[in-house]
Design an enzyme around this catalytic site. Structure first.
Site, PDB file in Angstrom:
ATOM      1  N   CYS A  92       1.013  -1.299   0.058  1.00 26.09           N
ATOM      2  CA  CYS A  92       0.126  -0.105   0.083  1.00 26.09           C
ATOM      3  C   CYS A  92       0.880   1.201  -0.123  1.00 26.09           C
ATOM      4  CB  CYS A  92      -0.931   0.090   0.977  1.00 26.09           C
ATOM      5  SG  CYS A  92      -2.453   0.860   0.724  1.00 26.09           S
ATOM      6  N   ARG A 126     -12.640   6.232  -2.025  1.00 26.27           N
ATOM      7  CA  ARG A 126     -11.437   5.475  -1.494  1.00 26.27           C
ATOM      8  C   ARG A 126     -11.689   3.907  -1.855  1.00 26.27           C
ATOM      9  NH1 ARG A 126      -7.768   7.180   2.052  1.00 26.27           N
ATOM     10  NH2 ARG A 126      -7.151   4.963   2.667  1.00 26.27           N
ATOM     11  N   HIS A 192      -3.777  -5.794   2.341  1.00 24.84           N
ATOM     12  CA  HIS A 192      -3.541  -5.819   3.587  1.00 24.84           C
ATOM     13  C   HIS A 192      -4.160  -7.225   4.145  1.00 24.84           C
ATOM     14  CE1 HIS A 192      -2.346  -1.644   4.270  1.00 24.84           C
ATOM     15  NE2 HIS A 192      -3.379  -1.454   3.534  1.00 24.84           N
TER      16      HIS A 192
HETATM   17  N1  GLN Z   1      -2.037   6.963   1.833  1.00 25.11           N
HETATM   18  C1  GLN Z   1      -2.122   5.881   1.027  1.00 25.11           C
HETATM   19  C2  GLN Z   1      -3.852   5.970   0.174  1.00 25.11           C
HETATM   20  O1  GLN Z   1      -4.618   6.262   1.194  1.00 25.11           O
HETATM   21  C3  GLN Z   1      -1.755   4.579   1.414  1.00 25.11           C
HETATM   22  C4  GLN Z   1      -2.644   3.774   2.305  1.00 25.11           C
HETATM   23  C5  GLN Z   1      -2.545   2.674   3.060  1.00 25.11           C
HETATM   24  O2  GLN Z   1      -1.250   2.444   3.110  1.00 25.11           O
HETATM   25  N2  GLN Z   1      -3.324   1.778   3.306  1.00 25.11           N
HETATM   26  O3  GLN Z   1      -3.695   5.745  -0.804  1.00 25.11           O
END
Ligand code: GLN
Length: 243
Positions: A92, A126, A192
């Site tokens: 990520c 998101r 994750h």
């Molecule tokens: N900041 C990044 C995003 O939201 C990474 C998020 C994360 O590592 N879960 O895209």
């Protein structure tokens, strides 16, 4: 002895990403392969020539911004080690940092290391949920599952291959059907979960690459993975029709 390095364990450890390091270490130990763990924090020195497996996890935009400058100091040595076949898993936010840049929703650009040729720009929505992907390991198609939560949409340029194809979920950007990135022995993913405890075939593949690079015996003894397998199959059934 295999040396594992967890980069910025305090800052980059979203959704239990540390579990990736634990899974790598434990599957080595179960087989009697000696391993040690080094945790590297901001300001520390890193001796890349001694590392066999490097892990860089995910973090929020704030944390990403905090450690981008520190990571930048290691850029050339890390690029050299990657060129030399260092096995890396990056999740990520860490994945985004290995690329050219990450542009936040308010237009701020966090520079990446530019070691892999991809870039990331935050989208309005998101990308959150469970994911199933299919990847190729040693010429075999392997399905993996995990959980994604990112605002960034990542686009791979020409010489970076995806880690896999999305079977369910969003992946890199929710549009091109790709998930993660693969370059030399670097494996990047948005998953994750954490990724390695849930997907033991990938863990073993990474262990084998690390052993091979050191000229050590890379044939791994079998481990009873029936629990991991049935959890994986159950999740695949939930996510993919007909699986
Ligand atoms: N900041 C990044 C995003 O939201 C990474 C998020 C994360 O590592 N879960 O895209």
């Amino acid at each position: 002895m295999l040396s594992v390095c967890h980069l910025y364990p305090d800052l980059l450890n979203l959704y239990g990403d540390r579990g990736n390091v634990i899974a790598f270490l434990q599957r080595c130990r179960w087989r009697g392969i000696p391993v040690d763990l080094q945790e590297v924090n901001m300001g520390d020195n890193i001796n890349f020539s001694q590392i066999d497996f490097l892990f860089l996890g995910g973090g929020s935009d704030r944390e990403q911004n905090l450690m981008a400058a520190d990571l930048g100091k290691h850029r050339d040595k890390l690029a050299q080690a990657i060129d030399d076949g260092l096995v890396v898993l990056s999740i990520c936010g860490g994945y985004q940092l290995l690329g050219q840049y990450y542009r936040t929703l308010d237009g701020k650009e966090i520079p990446g290391l530019g070691i892999l040729d991809h870039y990331t720009e935050a989208g309005e929505k998101r990308l959150i949920g469970n994911v199933a992907i299919e990847m190729e390991l040693d010429g075999r198609k392997v399905k993996a599952t995990g959980f994604e939560n990112h605002g960034g949409k990542t686009i791979l340029k020409d010489d970076v291959k995806p880690l896999g194809k999305v079977l369910s979920g969003y992946g890199n950007n929710g549009e091109d059907g790709y998930e993660g990135a693969r370059y030399k022995n670097v494996f990047c993913s948005y998953l994750h979960g954490p990724l390695l405890p849930k997907n033991q075939e990938l863990t073993d593949y990474l262990i084998k690459q690390a052993l091979k690079r050191r000229g050590m015996e890379e044939k791994l003894t079998a481990i009873d993975d029936s629990v991991e397998q049935s959890a994986n199959e159950r999740m695949l059934k939930r996510l993919i029709k007909g699986a």
